[in-house]
Design a protein around this motif. Structure first.
Motif, PDB file in Angstrom:
ATOM      1  N   VAL A  95     139.378 -63.665  72.324  1.00  0.00           N
ATOM      2  CA  VAL A  95     138.831 -63.588  70.964  1.00  0.00           C
ATOM      3  C   VAL A  95     139.894 -63.148  69.953  1.00  0.00           C
ATOM      4  N   ASP A  96     141.164 -63.283  70.346  1.00  0.00           N
ATOM      5  CA  ASP A  96     142.301 -63.041  69.446  1.00  0.00           C
ATOM      6  C   ASP A  96     142.394 -61.586  69.002  1.00  0.00           C
ATOM      7  N   CYS A  97     142.089 -60.670  69.915  1.00  0.00           N
ATOM      8  CA  CYS A  97     142.311 -59.248  69.669  1.00  0.00           C
ATOM      9  C   CYS A  97     143.605 -58.824  70.363  1.00  0.00           C
ATOM     10  N   THR A  98     144.335 -57.949  69.741  1.00  0.00           N
ATOM     11  CA  THR A  98     145.614 -57.516  70.296  1.00  0.00           C
ATOM     12  C   THR A  98     145.547 -56.129  70.918  1.00  0.00           C
ATOM     13  N   ASP A  99     144.401 -55.468  70.775  1.00  0.00           N
ATOM     14  CA  ASP A  99     144.280 -54.119  71.292  1.00  0.00           C
ATOM     15  C   ASP A  99     142.864 -53.906  71.817  1.00  0.00           C
ATOM     16  N   VAL A 100     142.727 -52.965  72.746  1.00  0.00           N
ATOM     17  CA  VAL A 100     141.421 -52.572  73.270  1.00  0.00           C
ATOM     18  C   VAL A 100     141.306 -51.061  73.155  1.00  0.00           C
ATOM     19  N   ARG A 101     140.208 -50.590  72.582  1.00  0.00           N
ATOM     20  CA  ARG A 101     139.966 -49.156  72.474  1.00  0.00           C
ATOM     21  C   ARG A 101     138.715 -48.790  73.257  1.00  0.00           C
ATOM     22  N   VAL A 102     138.874 -47.826  74.144  1.00  0.00           N
ATOM     23  CA  VAL A 102     137.745 -47.358  74.943  1.00  0.00           C
ATOM     24  C   VAL A 102     137.186 -46.105  74.288  1.00  0.00           C
ATOM     25  N   GLU A 103     135.970 -46.191  73.790  1.00  0.00           N
ATOM     26  CA  GLU A 103     135.378 -45.038  73.111  1.00  0.00           C
ATOM     27  C   GLU A 103     134.761 -44.047  74.088  1.00  0.00           C
ATOM     28  N   ARG A 104     134.028 -44.535  75.064  1.00  0.00           N
ATOM     29  CA  ARG A 104     133.328 -43.618  75.959  1.00  0.00           C
ATOM     30  C   ARG A 104     133.139 -44.260  77.319  1.00  0.00           C
ATOM     31  N   ALA A 105     133.313 -43.475  78.357  1.00  0.00           N
ATOM     32  CA  ALA A 105     133.004 -43.892  79.719  1.00  0.00           C
ATOM     33  C   ALA A 105     131.934 -42.959  80.266  1.00  0.00           C
ATOM     34  N   ASP A 106     130.962 -43.536  80.980  1.00  0.00           N
ATOM     35  CA  ASP A 106     129.889 -42.706  81.523  1.00  0.00           C
ATOM     36  C   ASP A 106     130.422 -41.677  82.506  1.00  0.00           C
ATOM     37  N   ALA A 107     131.508 -42.020  83.203  1.00  0.00           N
ATOM     38  CA  ALA A 107     132.211 -41.046  84.045  1.00  0.00           C
ATOM     39  C   ALA A 107     133.471 -40.646  83.281  1.00  0.00           C
ATOM     40  N   PRO A 108     133.453 -39.527  82.542  1.00  0.00           N
ATOM     41  CA  PRO A 108     134.581 -39.182  81.659  1.00  0.00           C
ATOM     42  C   PRO A 108     135.919 -39.128  82.372  1.00  0.00           C
ATOM     43  N   GLU A 109     135.912 -38.758  83.657  1.00  0.00           N
ATOM     44  CA  GLU A 109     137.179 -38.652  84.382  1.00  0.00           C
ATOM     45  C   GLU A 109     137.822 -40.008  84.643  1.00  0.00           C
ATOM     46  N   LEU A 110     137.074 -41.103  84.447  1.00  0.00           N
ATOM     47  CA  LEU A 110     137.627 -42.437  84.666  1.00  0.00           C
ATOM     48  C   LEU A 110     138.123 -43.076  83.369  1.00  0.00           C
ATOM     49  N   ARG A 111     137.862 -42.433  82.241  1.00  0.00           N
ATOM     50  CA  ARG A 111     138.293 -43.022  80.975  1.00  0.00           C
ATOM     51  C   ARG A 111     139.810 -43.119  80.901  1.00  0.00           C
ATOM     52  N   GLU A 112     140.519 -42.056  81.210  1.00  0.00           N
ATOM     53  CA  GLU A 112     141.981 -42.073  81.105  1.00  0.00           C
ATOM     54  C   GLU A 112     142.624 -43.074  82.064  1.00  0.00           C
ATOM     55  N   PRO A 113     142.211 -43.144  83.339  1.00  0.00           N
ATOM     56  CA  PRO A 113     142.757 -44.199  84.201  1.00  0.00           C
ATOM     57  C   PRO A 113     142.513 -45.600  83.642  1.00  0.00           C
ATOM     58  N   LEU A 114     141.348 -45.825  83.036  1.00  0.00           N
ATOM     59  CA  LEU A 114     141.047 -47.129  82.445  1.00  0.00           C
ATOM     60  C   LEU A 114     141.958 -47.397  81.255  1.00  0.00           C
ATOM     61  N   VAL A 115     142.161 -46.405  80.399  1.00  0.00           N
ATOM     62  CA  VAL A 115     143.040 -46.555  79.237  1.00  0.00           C
ATOM     63  C   VAL A 115     144.468 -46.848  79.678  1.00  0.00           C
ATOM     64  N   ARG A 116     144.939 -46.162  80.720  1.00  0.00           N
ATOM     65  CA  ARG A 116     146.304 -46.402  81.212  1.00  0.00           C
ATOM     66  C   ARG A 116     146.460 -47.813  81.768  1.00  0.00           C
ATOM     67  N   GLU A 117     145.454 -48.255  82.508  1.00  0.00           N
ATOM     68  CA  GLU A 117     145.532 -49.601  83.087  1.00  0.00           C
ATOM     69  C   GLU A 117     145.486 -50.660  81.984  1.00  0.00           C
ATOM     70  N   LEU A 118     144.698 -50.443  80.960  1.00  0.00           N
ATOM     71  CA  LEU A 118     144.668 -51.362  79.813  1.00  0.00           C
ATOM     72  C   LEU A 118     146.011 -51.404  79.110  1.00  0.00           C
ATOM     73  N   ALA A 119     146.613 -50.244  78.910  1.00  0.00           N
ATOM     74  CA  ALA A 119     147.931 -50.194  78.246  1.00  0.00           C
ATOM     75  C   ALA A 119     148.955 -50.983  79.039  1.00  0.00           C
ATOM     76  N   ARG A 120     148.871 -50.896  80.361  1.00  0.00           N
ATOM     77  CA  ARG A 120     149.815 -51.649  81.197  1.00  0.00           C
ATOM     78  C   ARG A 120     149.590 -53.160  81.057  1.00  0.00           C
ATOM     79  N   LEU A 121     148.342 -53.579  81.050  1.00  0.00           N
ATOM     80  CA  LEU A 121     148.030 -55.000  80.962  1.00  0.00           C
ATOM     81  C   LEU A 121     148.360 -55.583  79.591  1.00  0.00           C
ATOM     82  N   LEU A 122     148.211 -54.763  78.558  1.00  0.00           N
ATOM     83  CA  LEU A 122     148.416 -55.256  77.189  1.00  0.00           C
ATOM     84  C   LEU A 122     149.842 -55.111  76.722  1.00  0.00           C
ATOM     85  N   ALA A 123     150.679 -54.437  77.488  1.00  0.00           N
ATOM     86  CA  ALA A 123     152.068 -54.193  77.076  1.00  0.00           C
ATOM     87  C   ALA A 123     152.855 -55.493  76.979  1.00  0.00           C
TER      88      ALA A 123
END
Length: 391
Positions: free
Chosen positions: A363-391
């Motif tokens: 959909v022609d977006c260049t960034d992904v922002r994760v606002e909330r994860a139901d398991a808060p401890e998994l939010r940071e791993p998800l953000v890191r993996e997204l940063a790696r994929l989008l780099a």
């Protein structure tokens, strides 16, 4: 009462799951040569809906199977040269045009229907047909106005008439223009070789039962009936000679039927990782989704905000042949926002991240922002993996 043949094949729960995925075009290499039209014919029906978050549901369905197919390509595939028509199947659906004769039973049922939600004003039906014949394809607005007031369901006489004509089969929708239906006479829009209602109800239902069985791979009577919203007794009357074969499935309490072609070879191949529309035919039937995937799926767009659990348009995430989470998406400029993410444990993080990254690119977006994860401890791993994929 129909006597069911004894099942001759036993399937494990895992085999049934993989058969269902392959039947839905989500296991194995996609047939890119057949493209969007191939997806429609393979599934037999693609549901339409007004909600558009990432894209509308009829766009999300081929995207999930083919990857980043252009959205304009999707629209052209459906509407150019009348390859599809809109009608009531599982819900309002796009259907392959060659199946027009097999919905004659439903058109006849609508013609014989005694009660309607909207009263048809005298003369409105004939006027709509006369205007379409004289002027060619028109929207409801061009026919005289879609609504009498701003209320969603307060249709004008012209809208009531043209929708009735669509249900009777005298009119079809030939394209969507700004999401408005564009109507034309069926005699002009449907190929002449298909424009007949000669098939009796039994022939029509037998065909749709067979199509549902092939699209599902394996299913119970309720699964098969739900696909094109048939009645249980209609399925019972034809299933024995529909071409489907009886099977038993581990953990299923009800008898099941399978497409014999689905049983010929083991379902192998690459699993799709993707966001699914809540209206995707893989997850249409809630009981089936829970039975096959152990996953509870419910669209919450029409649930009051304070009662939502997963979000307005929570999209199931398919990865590794499993439903591993949900994402409630939004868009802010060129940022895809995951307003709420539900993950089925740490192992789901790579699949959910990949699904988000691919959807963002589509959909022609260049960034992904994760606002909330139901398991808060998994939010940071998800953000890191997204940063790696989008780099």
């Amino acid at each position: 009462m129909t006597t069911l043949p004894r099942p001759t094949t036993e399937l494990s729960a895992d085999e049934a799951r993989r058969i269902a995925l392959r039947a839905q075009g989500l296991l194995g290499s996609p047939d890119r040569r057949a493209g969007v039209r191939g997806v429609l014919r393979h599934l037999g029906a693609v549901q339409l809906d007004t909600i558009s978050v990432l894209a509308r549901s009829h766009e999300l369905v081929p995207y999930a199977r083919l990857g980043a197919v252009g959205r304009s390509t999707v629209e052209r595939a459906y509407w150019t040269d009348t390859h599809a028509f809109e009608y009531w199947s599982h819900a309002a659906c796009l259907l392959p045009v060659e199946e027009w004769p097999h919905f004659a039973f439903r058109r006849r049922a609508y013609r014989d229907r005694p009660h309607w939600n909207h009263e048809l004003p005298e003369g409105a039906y004939d006027q709509v047909v006369k205007q379409l014949r004289a002027e060619g394809p028109l929207t409801a607005t061009e026919l005289g106005g879609a609504k009498r007031t701003s209320a969603w369901w307060d249709w004008s006489g012209a809208k009531v008439a043209v929708e009735r004509a669509l249900m009777y089969g005298e009119v079809v929708c030939v394209e969507r223009r700004g999401w408005k239906r564009v109507y034309d006479l069926a005699e002009r829009a449907i190929p002449q070789a298909l424009l007949h209602d000669e098939l009796d109800d039994t022939e029509c239902v037998r065909r749709l039962v067979g199509l549902a069985g092939r699209a599902l791979g394996v299913g119970t009577r309720a699964d098969i009936a739900d696909y094109h919203r048939l009645k249980a007794e209609q399925v019972d009357a034809v299933i024995a000679d529909s071409g489907l074969v009886p099977v038993t499935v581990e953990g299923w309490s009800r008898p099941a039927w399978a497409d014999p072609e689905a049983l010929r070879t083991p379902p192998r191949g690459r699993h799709r990782t993707t966001l699914l529309s809540p209206f995707d035919s893989l997850v249409w039937e809630r009981a089936r989704t829970e039975r096959i995937f152990g996953f509870t799926h419910r669209l919450e767009a029409y649930v009051p905000r304070h009662k939502r659990v997963y979000g307005y348009f929570a999209m199931p995430v398919l990865s590794g042949g499993r439903l591993v989470g949900r994402v409630d998406p939004a868009r802010e400029g060129r940022t895809l926002v995951a307003r709420q993410v539900t993950l089925d444990g740490p192992k789901a993080v790579p699949g959910v991240a990949r699904a988000l990254a691919e959807a963002a690119a589509w959909v022609d977006c260049t960034d992904v922002r994760v606002e909330r994860a139901d398991a808060p401890e998994l939010r940071e791993p998800l953000v890191r993996e997204l940063a790696r994929l989008l780099a």
